[in-house]
Design an enzyme around this catalytic site. Structure first.
Site, short mmCIF file in Angstrom:
data_model
loop_
_atom_site.label_atom_id
_atom_site.label_comp_id
_atom_site.label_asym_id
_atom_site.label_seq_id
_atom_site.Cartn_x
_atom_site.Cartn_y
_atom_site.Cartn_z
N ARG A 31 45.32 49.09 30.51
CA ARG A 31 45.40 50.31 31.33
C ARG A 31 46.70 51.07 31.06
NH1 ARG A 31 43.95 46.54 35.51
NH2 ARG A 31 41.68 46.62 35.88
N CYS A 54 35.45 29.44 42.04
CA CYS A 54 35.33 29.10 43.46
C CYS A 54 33.89 29.24 43.95
CB CYS A 54 36.22 30.02 44.30
SG CYS A 54 37.95 30.04 43.79
N VAL A 91 42.65 27.57 21.27
CA VAL A 91 43.98 27.51 20.68
C VAL A 91 44.43 26.06 20.70
CG1 VAL A 91 46.39 28.22 20.88
CG2 VAL A 91 44.55 29.88 21.29
N ASP A 296 46.40 28.80 37.11
CA ASP A 296 46.45 27.39 37.49
C ASP A 296 47.38 26.55 36.62
OD1 ASP A 296 44.57 28.18 39.31
OD2 ASP A 296 42.89 27.09 38.42
N ASN A 318 44.71 35.94 39.86
CA ASN A 318 44.49 37.37 39.66
C ASN A 318 45.77 38.17 39.90
OD1 ASN A 318 41.54 38.25 39.11
ND2 ASN A 318 41.34 36.53 40.51
N TYR A 439 41.63 43.04 70.29
CA TYR A 439 40.92 42.28 71.31
C TYR A 439 39.71 43.04 71.82
CZ TYR A 439 39.40 41.00 75.94
OH TYR A 439 38.60 40.69 77.02
N TRP A 447 43.90 36.18 75.04
CA TRP A 447 44.94 35.57 74.21
C TRP A 447 44.24 34.92 73.01
CZ3 TRP A 447 50.18 35.78 74.41
CH2 TRP A 447 50.74 36.31 75.58
N ARG A 455 52.40 30.41 71.88
CA ARG A 455 53.02 30.28 73.22
C ARG A 455 53.39 28.83 73.51
NH1 ARG A 455 49.41 33.16 77.74
NH2 ARG A 455 51.18 32.48 79.02
#
Length: 466
Positions: A31, A54, A91, A296, A318, A439, A447, A455
């Site tokens: 790019r 994955c 390789v 990895d 990535n 919420y 909560w 908390r």
């Protein structure tokens, strides 16, 4: 053998490895620099490029219909972008002093040298395959590549029996257990640790253990595999431990992976304590101006403990590739490190973790407080609210968040992202209690469970300071 070209006016980038890190780097470099400025040659020893490893358990389990759905970009698509991608080419030697690599055609055995001005190493990781009697028998599989996934599916099509044994209970192990459950197999998981998911503390792993047994999976913990017994036809028939034998028509090894750094080690490149390549913030191999590495095969900085770790995840690979490609292409980008976030599931049970476990904190010499709470995914009165357990670690005295683990049903796993951001920002648990989270009764209690844990951790930290 012959040199592929004399040095020309444009630079040549050579990429070893055609998956996430390598091809992300190649694509980003392309790019930023056109073919007249930068020639790109990439080597991949397998049949596929830029795919989601994955996703293999979900393909095996039937959630994904075909391997093509796991491929982000085909070799042809890379070549259309003026990337000279050479498939089925491995390789086998890296000559750092000479600035060249020796590659072998996997099918023909023909070898040739290719010179480089800049090199990207994206050799990935290799599955741990213990040296046991019968480990190479037909019916014993790993699931590292799409080729592995196809080999496993082909093996299942030839096998009449419906008994699967999975060796190992990490991410791959529990995901493959789910895949076999979905296919109607009788599933046994043999695990060397005290509880499944050793990326969690054992008390949280115990919740996973109970849920897996509730799904009909037989969990065998504290068990060391000593052999794989085969039948008269040479095919695997059972997994043998020190104490028992478990009949098997198919066996999957999910014991984990190690960095694939055989080439790098032979070439004298710097490796860390986990045998992963060591890089600087720009993903440049330490001490080598024109060599980068990602994915990895590298070790990364843990931002919480300050130590180097090996974490094999596509998210990191990535990002590494994007950063390497930017730097190779003349820009500048850095990868500061990770906090160790990961999520998984086994059927409807969601599993998440970020930051440090108790043993990680001890190893880093940190003093900490640990709290565990049980809450619900939605307002308790809202239909289909489900229980989840949140464990939180905070540094003693400072209250700095050190880690979070979550086990629950729908809505549990991605809550760990709240903690991942808090860890990256080095927030205290007290600061977390003031987070302005979304919420409404269908999504959360007033909560949020993560804030309930914060908390409780705040109270424990403050009590310890009195």
């Amino acid at each position: 053998m012959s040199m592929s070209r004399a040095r020309g006016t444009r630079e040549r980038l050579v990429v070893i490895g055609g998956d996430a890190a390598g091809m992300s780097a190649a694509s980003q470099a392309r790019r930023l620099k056109g073919p007249d400025e930068l020639e790109i040659v990439a080597f991949e020893r397998g049949h596929f490029t830029s795919y989601s490893a994955c996703g293999i358990p979900y393909w095996v389990g039937g959630d994904v219909a075909a391997p093509e759905e796991l491929i982000a970009r085909t070799p042809e698509e890379h070549r259309e972008r003026d990337i000279d991608l050479r498939m089925r080419t491995e390789v086998v030697e890296l000559d750092v002093a000479g600035g060249r690599v020796r590659a072998r055609d996997v099918d023909s055995g023909e070898e040739s040298w290719t010179s480089y001005d800049k090199l990207v190493i994206g050799t990935g990781a290799r599955p741990i395959r213990p040296e046991l009697p019968g480990v190479d028998a037909p019916g014993v599989h790993g699931v590292q590549t799409l080729d592995d996934g196809q080999a496993l599916l082909d093996s299942l099509a030839r096998t009449r029996g419906r008994r699967a044994v999975v060796v190992g209970a990490g991410y791959i192990g529990v995901e493959m257990a789910e895949a076999f459950v979905n296919r109607g197999y009788e599933v046994t998981v043999v695990n060397r640790a005290t509880e499944p998911m050793s990326t969690l503390d054992p008390d949280m792993g115990r919740l996973v253990h109970k849920a897996m047994e509730g799904l009909g999976i037989t969990m065998v913990n504290d068990a060391r595999v000593t052999a794989l017994r085969t039948g008269d036809d040479g095919r695997v028939r059972a997994v043998v431990t020190e104490d028992a034998e478990y009949p098997a028509d198919v066996v999957v090894l999910g014991i984990g992976v190690r960095p694939e750094t055989t080439l790098a080690k032979a070439a004298g490149l710097p490796l860390g304590q986990h045998d992963g390549l060591l890089t600087d913030l720009a993903m440049r191999v330490r001490g080598h101006e024109n060599i980068w590495a990602g994915g990895d095969c590298v070790e990364v900085l843990d931002l919480v403990s300050g130590q180097e770790r090996h974490i094999a995840l596509g998210t990191h690979a990535n990002k590494h590739g994007q950063i390497i490609g930017t730097n190779v292409g003349g820009g500048y980008a850095t990868f500061p490190g990770v906090v160790g976030t990961a999520v998984s599931k086994v059927c409807d049970l969601e599993i998440a973790r970020t930051g440090l476990r108790e043993k990680d904190a001890h190893r880093a010499g940190l003093q900490f407080e640990a709290v565990t709470i049980e809450s619900t995914s939605r307002a308790g009165y809202y239909p289909e609210a489900s229980l989840m357990t949140v464990k939180m670690l905070a540094e003693r005295r400072t209250g700095r968040l050190l880690g979070v683990q979550i086990v629950g049903r729908e809505g549990a796993a991605k809550r760990v992202d709240i903690a991942a951001v808090a860890l990256t920002a080095r927030m205290t648990v007290e600061q977390m209690t003031a987070l302005d989270l979304g919420y409404a009764p269908p999504f959360s209690p007033v909560w949020d469970p993560v804030l309930v844990a914060a908390r409780k951790a705040t109270a424990k930290v403050q009590a310890g300071m009195r």
